[in-house]
Motif scaffolding. Structure first.
Motif, PDB file in Angstrom:
ATOM      1  N   ASP A   6       0.829  -1.204   0.000  1.00 43.53           N
ATOM      2  CA  ASP A   6       0.000   0.000   0.000  1.00 43.53           C
ATOM      3  C   ASP A   6       0.866   1.257   0.000  1.00 43.53           C
ATOM      4  N   ALA A   9       1.721   2.332  -3.474  1.00 50.31           N
ATOM      5  CA  ALA A   9       0.589   2.534  -4.372  1.00 50.31           C
ATOM      6  C   ALA A   9       0.591   3.932  -4.992  1.00 50.31           C
ATOM      7  N   HIS A  83       6.720  -6.024  -4.191  1.00 51.10           N
ATOM      8  CA  HIS A  83       5.730  -5.266  -4.963  1.00 51.10           C
ATOM      9  C   HIS A  83       5.874  -5.597  -6.446  1.00 51.10           C
TER      10      HIS A  83
END
Length: 108
Positions: A6, A9, A83
């Protein structure tokens, strides 16, 4: 399957971490220029990433000029690699799904 971060992001944060993956450390102004981020946006991204433990920030002087250097931490490097792996896994799922959802060839 690896998880998306997150924290990464946000495009400016992802750009910063990707840039720092390629070097040991970099000066704030150089990062802003090469990543095409204005200094305010970079500062906000740096603050979030430092708070998450992804980036180490070192302040000092070069001659009489104050400077800020940024470096990716081991934790940040691991998060970035995970990621990227998660994004690659999503791409592979899309490739597999496309093959299974294509309509059959038309018979003429």
């Amino acid at each position: 399957m690896p998880e998306l971060s997150d924290v990464l992001a946000s495009l400016p944060r992802l750009k910063l971490v990707a840039f720092l993956e390629g070097c040991k450390q970099a000066e704030f102004g150089t990062v802003a220029d090469l990543c095409e981020l204005n200094k305010s946006t970079l500062s906000k991204a740096m603050t979030v990433l430092e708070g998450a433990g992804y980036v180490a920030v070192r302040k000092g002087y070069l001659g009489r000029r104050p400077k800020t250097w940024l470096a990716l931490t081991d934790h940040g490097r691991l998060a970035y690699h995970e990621h990227r792996a998660a994004l690659a896994a999503i791409t592979r799922m899309g490739q597999q799904t496309e093959a299974s959802t294509l309509p059959p060839p038309s018979e003429t």
